[in-house]
Write a protein that holds these residues in place. Structure first.
Motif, short mmCIF file in Angstrom:
data_model
loop_
_atom_site.label_atom_id
_atom_site.label_comp_id
_atom_site.label_asym_id
_atom_site.label_seq_id
_atom_site.Cartn_x
_atom_site.Cartn_y
_atom_site.Cartn_z
N THR A 343 0.82 -1.22 0.00
CA THR A 343 0.00 0.00 0.00
C THR A 343 0.85 1.26 0.00
O THR A 343 0.35 2.35 -0.28
CB THR A 343 -0.94 0.03 1.22
N TRP A 346 0.74 3.40 -3.01
CA TRP A 346 -0.41 4.25 -3.28
C TRP A 346 -0.08 5.72 -3.12
O TRP A 346 -0.88 6.59 -3.47
CB TRP A 346 -1.56 3.88 -2.33
N SER A 357 -7.13 0.61 2.43
CA SER A 357 -7.02 -0.78 1.99
C SER A 357 -8.00 -1.67 2.75
O SER A 357 -8.65 -2.55 2.16
CB SER A 357 -5.58 -1.26 2.22
N VAL A 360 -11.57 -1.07 1.38
CA VAL A 360 -11.74 -1.78 0.11
C VAL A 360 -11.94 -3.27 0.35
O VAL A 360 -12.79 -3.91 -0.28
CB VAL A 360 -10.53 -1.53 -0.81
N ILE A 418 -6.33 0.11 -6.18
CA ILE A 418 -7.53 -0.10 -5.36
C ILE A 418 -8.37 -1.24 -5.95
O ILE A 418 -8.89 -2.09 -5.21
CB ILE A 418 -8.35 1.20 -5.27
N LYS A 421 -6.74 -4.52 -5.11
CA LYS A 421 -6.96 -4.88 -3.70
C LYS A 421 -8.36 -5.47 -3.52
O LYS A 421 -8.53 -6.46 -2.80
CB LYS A 421 -6.79 -3.65 -2.83
#
Length: 542
Positions: A343, A346, A357, A360, A418, A421
């Motif tokens: 992550t 990101w 995260s 999601v 995203i 994930k």
């Protein structure tokens, strides 16, 4: 809640803050704007100097791990010198293990090794506790695992000490993390199987997804604690104290009546089933239970094959299912942990990235909760795995055609990350449930343990990819995850559908399920065989 806390706490206790080489002439050098500008002016290598002297290092690594080395009259630069000491940015993290043990630059492998050994502990724990759960029961294994986890947590907290030195502290910490990993497998595998075996087919999805919800709640609890407690030792202590109440779960959890019946312990199973009937305000059918006992006794009397891992390869169908599930677990662990531990790519605040995260992931679990009892297990799983592969491969055109527009490229990559994930979380959750429904009761936890053990090789590869392959090319890991997920999604098409079907009790019942891509004659023979056999009373019918 507990296993994800133990997995992901490493993301905060061993987070790598921004750092640079310590100024060679300033004793009290700290990481701030003023000192950084001073160091950059005289000692930080330029891009040209990095290309000239350190061709194998990336620009970012060169400027953080090397400094200029001047001649005696300071008129010319002799070479770039490897830094001996570093200063770290403490605006986000107050003290991490990376800073305490200097796990940066040429020592960055020490950080990766801890997490890879942790996943190796996953493998050992899955194998050992899976076998023990099938032999001695789900409840006993979970109880022992919670106690082991609490002990290992305190060892992680107080084992590493400055007076011991770096290497003894490092070894103690690694051993403690291995014990933590083993304990999480005893909790996860036994708990998931216990929950699945306690309910009828229509409720197995709910049980599995509720466990996934609490998996995410564990992540939220961790990021909250990490945000409040920003030193590694305090954070480790807090999450260890959180595990203490779970040590008393042994006195609350019932044993699996399905497992008790498979072991011939009918009186104990009847006590639990009668209690279930009372709580659910239902009548206990004694006649049906007597039929179930007779069926199980006959099965145990005529049993000629030993229970164990050999049973997973005894017949053609279960052999194909077993080998295919081994690869599915390898792929999903590679994809899920690879994406979840990345992550930082990101490019957001680390606490915000981790929390986002989790959101999601929670959304993915809600979606599969809504669709799995309508569409089955196989179609959504294959769809999510194949979509992951296709979206991951979109990274190639995004990097190629948006290289001039960095802002747009960053935004598109955030959307891709995203999406990945979401898809990784959904397929990872389904494979857990799907696996428990494809293996028979007498080897279910053992089989899940072996799948988990193979899967941790994928988690190790994911950690390696994020730390090493990303140095070759930042998006190399995503492409690798995409290709593997695409292959896994295609191979999963051979699995039989398990929606609304009773859990198989024996290998023979798995054989009757068949494979989707078997020949027409094989399917016909299987259908005739199923019609000719009178189906025995099961816990579901009871």
């Amino acid at each position: 809640m507990v296993p994800p806390i133990m997995v992901y706490t490493w993301s905060f206790t061993a987070a790598t803050p921004d750092f640079r080489c310590r100024h060679p002439t300033q004793i009290s050098d700290t990481y701030n704007n003023k000192s950084n500008e001073l160091f950059s002016k005289f000692y930080q290598p330029t891009e040209t100097e990095c290309k000239l002297h350190q061709k194998l290092a990336s620009l970012k690594e060169c400027q953080r791990c090397y400094r200029k080395s001047y001649s005696s009259n300071r008129s010319t630069i002799n070479n770039l010198q490897t830094c001996d000491n570093y200063v770290f940015d403490r605006s986000i993290y107050k003290k991490t293990l990376v800073e305490e043990w200097t796990m940066v630059c040429d020592r960055v492998g020490l950080r990766s090794t801890v997490q890879m050994i942790y996943f190796a502990g996953f493998m050992c724990g899955a194998l050992f506790f899976g076998t023990m759960a099938d032999r001695y029961g789900r409840r006993k294994v979970m109880g022992a695992s919670f106690i082991l986890m609490t002990f290992a947590g305190f060892l992680c907290t107080y084992g590493p000490q400055a007076r011991f030195g770096v290497w003894p502290s490092y070894i103690i910490f690694v051993i403690a993390r291995i014990l933590l990993a083993c304990s999480t497998r005893g909790i996860s595998e036994s708990g998931f199987v216990l929950g699945s075996e306690m309910v009828e087919p229509d409720k197995r999805l709910m049980v599995g997804i509720v466990m996934d919800y609490f998996f995410v709640f564990g992540e939220f609890f961790l990021v909250l604690m990490a945000y409040i407690f920003r030193t590694w030792r305090t954070l480790t202590l807090v999450i260890t104290l959180f595990t203490i109440p779970f040590c008393f779960f042994y006195f609350i959890l019932p044993e699996s009546p399905r497992w008790l019946v498979s072991k011939g312990r009918f009186d104990e199973a009847e006590t639990i089933l009668r209690h279930i009937a009372i709580v659910n305000k239902q009548n206990f059918d004694s006649d049906a239970y007597e039929q179930l006992k007779e069926t199980q006794k006959n099965s145990m009397t005529h049993k000629t094959v030993s229970i164990g891992v050999i049973s997973l390869f005894r017949t053609k169908v279960i052999r194909i299912i077993t080998l295919n599930l081994f690869f599915q677990w390898l792929a999903q662990n590679l994809v899920f942990y690879g994406v979840s531990q990345n992550t930082g790519a990101w490019e957001l605040d680390p606490y915000l990235s981790f929390a986002l995260s989790g959101v999601v992931e929670l959304f993915a679990y809600i979606v599969i909760h809504l669709i799995l009892n309508r569409l089955g297990r196989k179609l959504p799983y294959c769809l999510f795995a194949i979509l992951f592969g296709l979206i991951a491969l979109l990274t190639l055109p995004v990097q190629a055609f948006l290289s001039e527009n960095k802002s747009m490229q960053r935004s598109v990559m955030l959307i891709i990350n995203i999406s990945l994930k979401f898809l990784a979380s959904a397929s990872f959750a389904i494979i857990y449930l799907y696996t428990t429904e494809l293996f028979p009761t007498n080897v279910r936890t053992t089989a899940l343990g072996y799948c988990s053990m193979i899967g941790r090789l994928g988690a190790i590869l994911g950690t390696f990819s994020n730390d090493y392959l990303a140095r070759v090319w930042i998006n190399f890991p995503i492409i690798l995850y995409g290709v593997i997920s695409l292959i896994a999604g295609i191979l999963a098409l051979v699995f039989p559908e398990t929606l609304h079907k009773p859990l198989p009790q024996t290998v023979d019942e798995v054989e009757q399920m068949g494979l989707t891509l078997c020949s027409r004659n094989e399917r016909r023979r299987s259908s005739l065989s199923n019609n000719a056999v009178s189906h025995p009373t099961t816990i579901e019918t009871l």
